[in-house]
Design a protein around this motif. Structure first.
Motif, PDB file in Angstrom:
ATOM      1  N   THR A   1       0.810  -1.212   0.000  1.00 56.19           N
ATOM      2  CA  THR A   1       0.000   0.000   0.000  1.00 56.19           C
ATOM      3  C   THR A   1       0.846   1.265   0.000  1.00 56.19           C
ATOM      4  O   THR A   1       0.312   2.367   0.087  1.00 56.19           O
ATOM      5  CB  THR A   1      -0.935   0.017   1.219  1.00 56.19           C
ATOM      6  OG1 THR A   1      -0.144   0.046   2.420  1.00 56.19           O
ATOM      7  CG2 THR A   1      -1.814  -1.214   1.242  1.00 56.19           C
ATOM      8  N   ILE A   2       2.172   1.093  -0.085  1.00 57.89           N
ATOM      9  CA  ILE A   2       3.086   2.227  -0.086  1.00 57.89           C
ATOM     10  C   ILE A   2       3.777   2.298  -1.433  1.00 57.89           C
ATOM     11  O   ILE A   2       4.174   1.270  -2.003  1.00 57.89           O
ATOM     12  CB  ILE A   2       4.129   2.098   1.037  1.00 57.89           C
ATOM     13  CG1 ILE A   2       3.440   1.943   2.395  1.00 57.89           C
ATOM     14  CG2 ILE A   2       5.053   3.307   1.058  1.00 57.89           C
ATOM     15  CD1 ILE A   2       4.398   1.707   3.546  1.00 57.89           C
ATOM     16  N   ASP A   3       3.944   3.485  -1.959  1.00 57.35           N
ATOM     17  CA  ASP A   3       4.628   3.678  -3.237  1.00 57.35           C
ATOM     18  C   ASP A   3       6.033   3.086  -3.148  1.00 57.35           C
ATOM     19  O   ASP A   3       6.837   3.499  -2.307  1.00 57.35           O
ATOM     20  CB  ASP A   3       4.710   5.172  -3.551  1.00 57.35           C
ATOM     21  CG  ASP A   3       5.236   5.437  -4.959  1.00 57.35           C
ATOM     22  OD1 ASP A   3       5.717   4.482  -5.599  1.00 57.35           O
ATOM     23  OD2 ASP A   3       5.173   6.597  -5.410  1.00 57.35           O
ATOM     24  N   PRO A   4       6.355   2.074  -3.989  1.00 55.33           N
ATOM     25  CA  PRO A   4       7.659   1.402  -3.884  1.00 55.33           C
ATOM     26  C   PRO A   4       8.850   2.315  -4.128  1.00 55.33           C
ATOM     27  O   PRO A   4       9.968   2.002  -3.710  1.00 55.33           O
ATOM     28  CB  PRO A   4       7.580   0.295  -4.956  1.00 55.33           C
ATOM     29  CG  PRO A   4       6.505   0.740  -5.889  1.00 55.33           C
ATOM     30  CD  PRO A   4       5.534   1.507  -5.059  1.00 55.33           C
ATOM     31  N   SER A   5       8.637   3.445  -4.785  1.00 50.31           N
ATOM     32  CA  SER A   5       9.754   4.356  -5.046  1.00 50.31           C
ATOM     33  C   SER A   5      10.011   5.318  -3.890  1.00 50.31           C
ATOM     34  O   SER A   5      11.012   6.038  -3.897  1.00 50.31           O
ATOM     35  CB  SER A   5       9.475   5.165  -6.322  1.00 50.31           C
ATOM     36  OG  SER A   5       8.319   5.965  -6.166  1.00 50.31           O
ATOM     37  N   SER A   6       9.126   5.341  -2.900  1.00 46.42           N
ATOM     38  CA  SER A   6       9.287   6.262  -1.776  1.00 46.42           C
ATOM     39  C   SER A   6      10.394   5.774  -0.852  1.00 46.42           C
ATOM     40  O   SER A   6      10.692   4.582  -0.757  1.00 46.42           O
ATOM     41  CB  SER A   6       7.982   6.394  -1.009  1.00 46.42           C
ATOM     42  OG  SER A   6       7.637   5.173  -0.390  1.00 46.42           O
TER      43      SER A   6
ATOM     44  N   LEU B   1      11.770   0.395   4.765  1.00 45.67           N
ATOM     45  CA  LEU B   1      11.057  -0.731   5.362  1.00 45.67           C
ATOM     46  C   LEU B   1      11.478  -2.052   4.732  1.00 45.67           C
ATOM     47  O   LEU B   1      11.589  -3.075   5.424  1.00 45.67           O
ATOM     48  CB  LEU B   1       9.547  -0.527   5.220  1.00 45.67           C
ATOM     49  CG  LEU B   1       8.931   0.574   6.096  1.00 45.67           C
ATOM     50  CD1 LEU B   1       7.464   0.762   5.767  1.00 45.67           C
ATOM     51  CD2 LEU B   1       9.099   0.245   7.575  1.00 45.67           C
ATOM     52  N   ARG B   2      11.710  -2.044   3.430  1.00 45.18           N
ATOM     53  CA  ARG B   2      12.176  -3.269   2.777  1.00 45.18           C
ATOM     54  C   ARG B   2      13.571  -3.655   3.279  1.00 45.18           C
ATOM     55  O   ARG B   2      13.873  -4.830   3.460  1.00 45.18           O
ATOM     56  CB  ARG B   2      12.172  -3.082   1.255  1.00 45.18           C
ATOM     57  CG  ARG B   2      10.780  -3.154   0.641  1.00 45.18           C
ATOM     58  CD  ARG B   2      10.840  -3.227  -0.881  1.00 45.18           C
ATOM     59  NE  ARG B   2       9.513  -3.443  -1.432  1.00 45.18           N
ATOM     60  CZ  ARG B   2       8.634  -2.487  -1.665  1.00 45.18           C
ATOM     61  NH1 ARG B   2       8.978  -1.221  -1.417  1.00 45.18           N
ATOM     62  NH2 ARG B   2       7.438  -2.761  -2.141  1.00 45.18           N
ATOM     63  N   TRP B   3      14.430  -2.651   3.451  1.00 45.56           N
ATOM     64  CA  TRP B   3      15.761  -2.942   3.982  1.00 45.56           C
ATOM     65  C   TRP B   3      15.648  -3.508   5.394  1.00 45.56           C
ATOM     66  O   TRP B   3      16.336  -4.474   5.746  1.00 45.56           O
ATOM     67  CB  TRP B   3      16.600  -1.661   4.001  1.00 45.56           C
ATOM     68  CG  TRP B   3      18.018  -1.907   4.456  1.00 45.56           C
ATOM     69  CD1 TRP B   3      19.103  -2.184   3.688  1.00 45.56           C
ATOM     70  CD2 TRP B   3      18.477  -1.923   5.825  1.00 45.56           C
ATOM     71  NE1 TRP B   3      20.210  -2.366   4.474  1.00 45.56           N
ATOM     72  CE2 TRP B   3      19.859  -2.215   5.800  1.00 45.56           C
ATOM     73  CE3 TRP B   3      17.859  -1.714   7.054  1.00 45.56           C
ATOM     74  CZ2 TRP B   3      20.634  -2.308   6.945  1.00 45.56           C
ATOM     75  CZ3 TRP B   3      18.625  -1.818   8.209  1.00 45.56           C
ATOM     76  CH2 TRP B   3      19.994  -2.098   8.150  1.00 45.56           C
ATOM     77  N   PHE B   4      14.781  -2.916   6.220  1.00 50.28           N
ATOM     78  CA  PHE B   4      14.605  -3.396   7.587  1.00 50.28           C
ATOM     79  C   PHE B   4      14.116  -4.838   7.582  1.00 50.28           C
ATOM     80  O   PHE B   4      14.594  -5.662   8.373  1.00 50.28           O
ATOM     81  CB  PHE B   4      13.610  -2.492   8.314  1.00 50.28           C
ATOM     82  CG  PHE B   4      13.385  -2.875   9.751  1.00 50.28           C
ATOM     83  CD1 PHE B   4      14.205  -2.382  10.747  1.00 50.28           C
ATOM     84  CD2 PHE B   4      12.350  -3.741  10.106  1.00 50.28           C
ATOM     85  CE1 PHE B   4      14.007  -2.737  12.076  1.00 50.28           C
ATOM     86  CE2 PHE B   4      12.155  -4.102  11.421  1.00 50.28           C
ATOM     87  CZ  PHE B   4      12.981  -3.601  12.419  1.00 50.28           C
ATOM     88  N   ARG B   5      13.173  -5.129   6.697  1.00 50.53           N
ATOM     89  CA  ARG B   5      12.635  -6.492   6.631  1.00 50.53           C
ATOM     90  C   ARG B   5      13.713  -7.491   6.225  1.00 50.53           C
ATOM     91  O   ARG B   5      13.771  -8.606   6.759  1.00 50.53           O
ATOM     92  CB  ARG B   5      11.472  -6.540   5.653  1.00 50.53           C
ATOM     93  CG  ARG B   5      10.962  -7.945   5.375  1.00 50.53           C
ATOM     94  CD  ARG B   5       9.785  -7.925   4.419  1.00 50.53           C
ATOM     95  NE  ARG B   5       8.570  -7.494   5.077  1.00 50.53           N
ATOM     96  CZ  ARG B   5       7.400  -7.334   4.453  1.00 50.53           C
ATOM     97  NH1 ARG B   5       7.318  -7.544   3.162  1.00 50.53           N
ATOM     98  NH2 ARG B   5       6.336  -6.942   5.130  1.00 50.53           N
ATOM     99  N   SER B   6      14.572  -7.124   5.299  1.00 51.42           N
ATOM    100  CA  SER B   6      15.595  -8.032   4.793  1.00 51.42           C
ATOM    101  C   SER B   6      16.748  -8.219   5.765  1.00 51.42           C
ATOM    102  O   SER B   6      17.318  -9.306   5.865  1.00 51.42           O
ATOM    103  CB  SER B   6      16.142  -7.528   3.451  1.00 51.42           C
ATOM    104  OG  SER B   6      15.109  -7.404   2.498  1.00 51.42           O
ATOM    105  N   HIS B   7      17.115  -7.161   6.505  1.00 55.40           N
ATOM    106  CA  HIS B   7      18.325  -7.213   7.320  1.00 55.40           C
ATOM    107  C   HIS B   7      18.089  -7.269   8.815  1.00 55.40           C
ATOM    108  O   HIS B   7      18.992  -7.635   9.571  1.00 55.40           O
ATOM    109  CB  HIS B   7      19.207  -5.991   7.014  1.00 55.40           C
ATOM    110  CG  HIS B   7      19.690  -5.930   5.606  1.00 55.40           C
ATOM    111  ND1 HIS B   7      18.938  -5.413   4.568  1.00 55.40           N
ATOM    112  CD2 HIS B   7      20.856  -6.339   5.045  1.00 55.40           C
ATOM    113  CE1 HIS B   7      19.617  -5.492   3.445  1.00 55.40           C
ATOM    114  NE2 HIS B   7      20.784  -6.039   3.698  1.00 55.40           N
TER     115      HIS B   7
END
Length: 495
Positions: A157-162, A168-174
């Motif tokens: 629900t969040i613009d992937p380019s923001s 948040l994606r980095w936090f999820r991965s690392h």
């Protein structure tokens, strides 16, 4: 707005098509009478289609369906009151005053029946095959392919380019998952500060931390661990009952002095909660986590008499979102089936031929199922926005078929199918094109939204309208040729 504008296009197109052999007022009245039945029927079908969303258990979808139906009813009143009045006041010109007949389209209306007759079998078989494949990838084929994925990930629900989405994606991965649930524990007695209970909760917490679905657990004993770590005693609480009791001797004092601890233990000492961080917040992830919680809790109760009569369950807002996602496919199926039944009932009243009632739904079904096929092919998924595409497309595109068949029957029973098709294409075909372009452009405007589900909804709906337009001029006439055995265009007979 786009659905209402399409109805106005049909009325205005009939008004513009003035043969010039009658007074303007008489022709205006003829246009309104000629379009009253198809516009009324299509508005009714669309309103019932959107009203079918009222069966949804998801409140925003249910309310959208109800209020859209109310809006369509108001639009019908406007179409036959305010709009004709504006045509009169503004002295709207007709085709005899502003432009010559479109000879190219007149010729096209004669060519399409011949082309669709020649290629009738490939067109119909191809459309049916595409529908079958689309239904397969949407609902799944046991042992072959799973159904379409229902997306409940909050990141979608969040613009992937923001920058927020990227962080948040980095936090999820690392670091860890973004999905948080809670294990709510209700004790039979108000003994949450009892050492045996706390030791069982610590064992339960450790068991959950070893689960592959879990990235972290915070509970009542977490602060005790941290205190031991700061004191240089390590972060592991002692397993010996006597030593563990010594560590937790001041637990009730900590509850009074540490507000953070009261987040995990109720003041009456009868309820506790653990915060669980999950790797996967989807339906599958929560199902696996629930199973893991049930197994670990069973072991804790069996080994700890102090937990007799206590219960534990997985709760939380993220879990609620996953349950909403699980209801999306049933919502799609229920609303789609109900919409199809209601629209078929409208066709049942309008058309005497049972075959035509079924054929009238070919373009809508083709557009809808092929759109879901393309969604799956390009990695899309169902979400709270795209789930309503079925009702939106079916409730809107059926307008084209109603107008098409209405004008097919204007020539009478003695007319050939060739003449009927040519007449329907000449009278309603141009309006179908413009109405579809208006609908597609209207929904395409959603593609600039920064809300990804809404952007996907706009793109997919616009694609569905384009596919419906294609089917209106190909598979629908082709299917009519097949059902009318022995019929053929006069041009082919002469040749």
């Amino acid at each position: 707005m786009v659905t209402t504008l399409a109805s106005l296009v049909y009325i205005h197109a009939r008004f513009i098509d003035d043969p010039g052999d009658a007074p303007r007022a008489a022709h205006h009245l003829f246009a309104l009478r000629n379009k009253f039945l198809p516009v009324t029927a299509s508005t009714l079908a669309a309103a019932m289609g959107f009203g079918a969303l009222a069966v949804s258990h998801i409140r925003p979808i249910r309310e959208m369906g109800i209020w859209t139906s109310v809006g369509l009813a108001i639009a019908w009143i406007v179409a036959f009151t305010l709009f004709p009045a504006l045509q009169i006041v503004l002295r709207t010109p007709t085709g005899t005053a502003v432009a010559p007949k479109h000879h190219f389209y007149e010729r096209l209306a004669r060519v399409i029946p011949r082309i669709t007759f020649r290629w009738r079998w490939p067109l119909v078989i191809g459309a049916i095959a595409a529908c079958a494949v689309g239904a397969g990838v949407l609902f799944g084929i046991p042992g072959v392919i799973a159904g379409a994925n229902v997306e409940t990930d909050p990141l979608t629900t969040i613009d992937p380019s923001s920058s927020v989405a990227q962080d948040l994606r980095w936090f999820r991965s690392h670091v860890g998952g973004l999905d948080v649930a809670h294990v709510w524990i209700h004790l039979a007695q108000p003994n949450a500060s009892d050492p045996d209970v706390l030791r069982a909760i610590e064992t339960f917490t450790r068991a959950l931390e070893t689960s592959p679905e879990v990235t972290g657990v915070v509970g009542p004993t977490t602060m005790l661990r941290m205190r031991g770590y700061v004191a240089g005693k390590g972060e592991t609480l002692p397993s010996d009952p006597a030593r563990f009791a010594a560590v937790t001797a001041d637990f009730e004092d900590l509850l009074l002095s540490q507000p953070e601890l009261r987040m995990f233990v109720d003041a009456n000492l009868g309820d506790l909660q653990l915060t669980v961080q999950l790797k996967d917040g989807g339906a599958a992830g929560y199902a696996a986590a629930s199973e893991r919680v049930a197994r670990a809790w069973f072991v804790a109760k069996v080994t700890t008499p102090a937990l007799a009569g206590a219960t534990a369950r997985l709760v939380g807002e993220s879990l609620l979102q996953a349950k909403v996602g699980a209801n999306l496919v049933p919502t799609l199926a229920e609303s789609f089936i109900l919409t199809a039944v209601l629209i078929f009932a409208v066709f049942l009243v309008l058309f005497k031929s049972g075959v035509e009632r079924l054929l009238a739904m070919i373009p809508s079904l083709f557009a809808l199922l092929v759109t879901f096929l393309l969604m799956r092919a390009f990695g899309g998924s169902l979400n709270v926005a795209t789930i309503i595409i079925a009702t939106t497309v079916l409730g809107t595109t059926e307008t084209d078929q109603i107008h098409f068949f209405h004008h097919m029957h204007e020539l009478g029973a003695e007319a050939t199918l060739d003449d009927r098709l040519a007449h329907a294409l000449r009278v309603s075909g141009r309006a179908i094109v413009f109405a579809t372009l208006i609908n597609a452009a209207g929904f395409l405007g959603l593609s600039i939204s920064s809300f990804p589900p809404l952007r996907q909804f706009g793109l997919m709906t616009s694609s569905a309208f384009a596919l419906a337009l294609l089917a209106d001029f190909t598979s629908l006439p082709a299917a009519l040729w097949i059902t009318r055995r022995g019929s053929s265009p006069r041009a082919l007979v002469k040749n």
